[in-house]
Write a protein that holds these residues in place. Structure first.
Motif, PDB file in Angstrom:
ATOM      1  N   ASP B  34       0.809  -1.218   0.000  1.00  0.00           N
ATOM      2  CA  ASP B  34       0.000   0.000   0.000  1.00  0.00           C
ATOM      3  C   ASP B  34       0.840   1.263   0.000  1.00  0.00           C
ATOM      4  O   ASP B  34       0.433   2.294   0.514  1.00  0.00           O
ATOM      5  CB  ASP B  34      -0.961   0.029   1.199  1.00  0.00           C
ATOM      6  N   ARG B  36       2.691   4.094  -2.549  1.00  0.00           N
ATOM      7  CA  ARG B  36       2.143   4.689  -3.759  1.00  0.00           C
ATOM      8  C   ARG B  36       3.156   4.633  -4.888  1.00  0.00           C
ATOM      9  O   ARG B  36       4.353   4.773  -4.656  1.00  0.00           O
ATOM     10  CB  ARG B  36       1.765   6.152  -3.512  1.00  0.00           C
ATOM     11  N   PRO B 155     -13.053   5.659  -2.523  1.00  0.00           N
ATOM     12  CA  PRO B 155     -11.994   4.624  -2.514  1.00  0.00           C
ATOM     13  C   PRO B 155     -10.810   4.982  -3.417  1.00  0.00           C
ATOM     14  O   PRO B 155      -9.696   4.506  -3.186  1.00  0.00           O
ATOM     15  CB  PRO B 155     -12.699   3.370  -3.043  1.00  0.00           C
ATOM     16  N   CYS B 157      -9.314   7.691  -3.454  1.00  0.00           N
ATOM     17  CA  CYS B 157      -8.350   8.475  -2.658  1.00  0.00           C
ATOM     18  C   CYS B 157      -7.224   7.565  -2.168  1.00  0.00           C
ATOM     19  O   CYS B 157      -6.175   8.049  -1.749  1.00  0.00           O
ATOM     20  CB  CYS B 157      -9.030   9.132  -1.464  1.00  0.00           C
ATOM     21  N   ARG B 158      -7.439   6.240  -2.176  1.00  0.00           N
ATOM     22  CA  ARG B 158      -6.392   5.292  -1.762  1.00  0.00           C
ATOM     23  C   ARG B 158      -5.854   4.515  -2.964  1.00  0.00           C
ATOM     24  O   ARG B 158      -5.249   3.449  -2.806  1.00  0.00           O
ATOM     25  CB  ARG B 158      -6.950   4.326  -0.711  1.00  0.00           C
ATOM     26  N   CYS B 159      -6.082   5.044  -4.142  1.00  0.00           N
ATOM     27  CA  CYS B 159      -5.584   4.404  -5.360  1.00  0.00           C
ATOM     28  C   CYS B 159      -4.064   4.289  -5.320  1.00  0.00           C
ATOM     29  O   CYS B 159      -3.380   5.130  -4.744  1.00  0.00           O
ATOM     30  CB  CYS B 159      -6.033   5.266  -6.536  1.00  0.00           C
ATOM     31  N   SER B 160      -3.532   3.241  -5.940  1.00  0.00           N
ATOM     32  CA  SER B 160      -2.080   3.003  -5.855  1.00  0.00           C
ATOM     33  C   SER B 160      -1.262   4.056  -6.596  1.00  0.00           C
ATOM     34  O   SER B 160      -0.077   4.213  -6.328  1.00  0.00           O
ATOM     35  CB  SER B 160      -1.740   1.614  -6.393  1.00  0.00           C
ATOM     36  N   ALA B 165      -4.546   9.594  -6.663  1.00  0.00           N
ATOM     37  CA  ALA B 165      -5.080   9.566  -5.299  1.00  0.00           C
ATOM     38  C   ALA B 165      -5.140  10.983  -4.714  1.00  0.00           C
ATOM     39  O   ALA B 165      -6.150  11.377  -4.126  1.00  0.00           O
ATOM     40  CB  ALA B 165      -4.236   8.649  -4.422  1.00  0.00           C
ATOM     41  N   SER B 166      -4.085  11.762  -4.910  1.00  0.00           N
ATOM     42  CA  SER B 166      -4.114  13.077  -4.267  1.00  0.00           C
ATOM     43  C   SER B 166      -5.091  14.025  -4.969  1.00  0.00           C
ATOM     44  O   SER B 166      -5.714  14.862  -4.317  1.00  0.00           O
ATOM     45  CB  SER B 166      -2.715  13.672  -4.142  1.00  0.00           C
ATOM     46  N   VAL B 169      -8.462  13.248  -3.438  1.00  0.00           N
ATOM     47  CA  VAL B 169      -8.681  13.769  -2.081  1.00  0.00           C
ATOM     48  C   VAL B 169      -9.282  15.174  -2.177  1.00  0.00           C
ATOM     49  O   VAL B 169     -10.286  15.502  -1.536  1.00  0.00           O
ATOM     50  CB  VAL B 169      -7.356  13.800  -1.293  1.00  0.00           C
ATOM     51  N   LYS B 232      -4.681  -2.347  -7.328  1.00  0.00           N
ATOM     52  CA  LYS B 232      -5.183  -1.406  -6.322  1.00  0.00           C
ATOM     53  C   LYS B 232      -5.460  -0.023  -6.903  1.00  0.00           C
ATOM     54  O   LYS B 232      -5.360   0.987  -6.212  1.00  0.00           O
ATOM     55  CB  LYS B 232      -4.235  -1.322  -5.113  1.00  0.00           C
ATOM     56  N   ARG B 235     -10.622  -0.383  -5.587  1.00  0.00           N
ATOM     57  CA  ARG B 235     -10.610  -1.047  -4.277  1.00  0.00           C
ATOM     58  C   ARG B 235     -11.850  -1.895  -4.028  1.00  0.00           C
ATOM     59  O   ARG B 235     -11.855  -2.731  -3.135  1.00  0.00           O
ATOM     60  CB  ARG B 235     -10.495  -0.008  -3.162  1.00  0.00           C
TER      61      ARG B 235
END
Lengths: 100, 328
Positions: B34, B36, B155, B157-160, B165-166, B169, B232, B235
């Motif tokens: 997990d 990035r 989900p 926001c937690r992408c690899s 991801a940012s 957010v 990932k 998710r």
């Protein structure tokens, strides 16, 4: 494809740094395309501070940034990896000693 | 940093293994723990192209999504509602820009992505091919379409992939206002005159099923899902997110005093979740193929706006050249 038009490729990329409030450092907010620094600032205001997220903005041409390699195993960062004595938690202090 | 897409091969001492295998192993380890993946890291070509496809489609959806709502700006019923709607449409433009920037970190250019959108070679969410017939549609879009988007996006926001991801957010924080203004708008109509209530119900009736389609085809027919989950990037499965959305919406609809247009919607005690009726996937496929009510209109409008803006982009470049700056 029609005739060549001036798109974002003709507009350089800028990195945007925003100071959230007085007393804080500027932090990287993101990037954008703009034809010049003045427009980059205006675009950055519209793009990254629509909700009063900043009191000051820097824009820097992305091409002017020199970056280290992202590889975390890079020897570039090795010197810091084996020096835990640079952290206060490295030191054992007797129970009850205060203000240390 | 966003400019360099290609990683430098590690300059350190040669590893005993095959270098290609070592790169793949480092990538797999980052995904497994997990961590990035960042733009200049090595990544499999298929990972890069999957991200470009998904992120470009996401960016295109944001800017095409400005059209159905902008349709009502001049006819908003009060200055308050007009200011809100303008802020929301401006946010969608901003979200598009965050996502184009994030996509450019993968070594593609925004111009190229826009060309592909205009040529119909990259997609945007099929939801935006439905028309906004009444003012209540602005509410239904905020509540249901943005609600479904949030369910999909949280989900992410937690992408690899770090830049995606940012961007998510930031987008998710802003979307929350979009959803709430839509809900409030529908509530005002629902509690208004019988005609206003009927208008709100009609909008919900028309937007409910297309909103459920936003989660994509059922899991057993979703072509990209398994690999994206393994990487990932994704998710949760399409069906899982769809069920989550339905569970959230049912009590919200009750509080609005409106019904959801699904006679099969009922609580499933054993699953602790709602069962819903079958989604019309034929309609979904038709809209994807370009046969939705507004496909042609949306794309034509986008192309025209782009062409009409060309002189502004050219003038800005000429101005920058004349004043000797900007050539970074």
């Amino acid at each position: 494809m029609s005739e060549p038009t001036a798109g974002s490729e003709a507009w350089p990329l800028w990195e945007v740094f925003v100071r959230g409030r007085r007393g804080l450092s500027h932090t990287h907010a993101g990037s954008l395309h703009a034809p010049d620094a003045h427009m980059a600032l205006r675009n950055a205001r519209d793009l990254y501070t629509r909700r009063a997220e900043g009191v000051s903005i820097w824009v820097v041409p992305s091409a002017a940034v020199t970056a280290s390699s992202p590889d975390e195993k890079d020897p570039f960062f090795d010197p810091a990896a084996d020096k835990p004595y640079r952290h206060p938690t490295f030191y054992e202090i007797p129970e009850g000693v205060k203000h240390l | 940093m966003t400019t360099t897409a290609q990683p430098a091969a590690s300059a350190g001492p040669a590893t005993p293994e095959d270098p290609a295998e070592a790169l793949q192993a480092a990538f797999d380890a980052a995904v497994a723990t997990d961590s990035r993946i960042e733009p200049r890291d090595w990544m499999p070509d298929a990972y890069r192209s999957t991200l470009v496809r998904q992120m470009a489609q996401h960016a295109h959806s944001e800017i095409i999504g400005m059209q159905p709502e902008a349709n009502w700006i001049t006819r908003a019923p009060s200055l308050r509602r007009k200011a809100i709607l303008m802020a929301k449409v401006q946010d969608e433009a901003g979200h598009g820009l965050y996502l184009y920037s994030a996509t450019e970190t993968l070594g593609v250019s925004r111009d190229d992505l826009l060309d592909k959108l205009h040529a119909g070679r990259q997609r945007y969410s099929s939801i935006f091919n439905y028309p906004t017939l009444t003012w209540a549609d602005v509410g239904a879009i905020g509540w249901l379409v943005d609600g479904a988007a949030i369910t999909n996006q949280v989900p992410l926001c937690r992408c690899s992939y770090g830049p995606y991801a940012s961007a998510m957010v930031r987008i998710c924080k802003e979307e929350s206002f979009h959803q709430r203004q839509g809900y409030e708008l529908l509530l005002a109509l629902s509690r208004g005159t019988p005609a206003q209530h009927a208008m709100a119900q009609d909008a919900v009736n028309r937007w409910w099923w297309p909103s459920l389609m936003m989660f994509g085809p059922p899991d057993d027919e979703s072509s990209h899902s398994a690999q994206s989950m393994a990487w990932k990037i994704k998710r949760h499965s399409n069906d899982e997110l769809r069920r989550r959305f339905v569970d959230i919406c049912v009590p919200q609809a009750e509080a609005l005093g409106l019904t959801l247009p699904d006679p099969d919607l009922r609580w499933n005690e054993s699953r602790g979740s709602y069962d819903h009726g079958p989604v019309d996937w034929t309609e979904f496929q038709e809209v994807l193929r370009g046969n939705g009510p507004c496909n042609e209109q949306r794309l034509t409008r986008r192309r025209t706006a782009h062409e009409n803006g060309a002189w502004v982009r050219e003038a800005a470049v000429a101005y920058a050249a004349k004043h000797g700056e900007g050539r970074a």
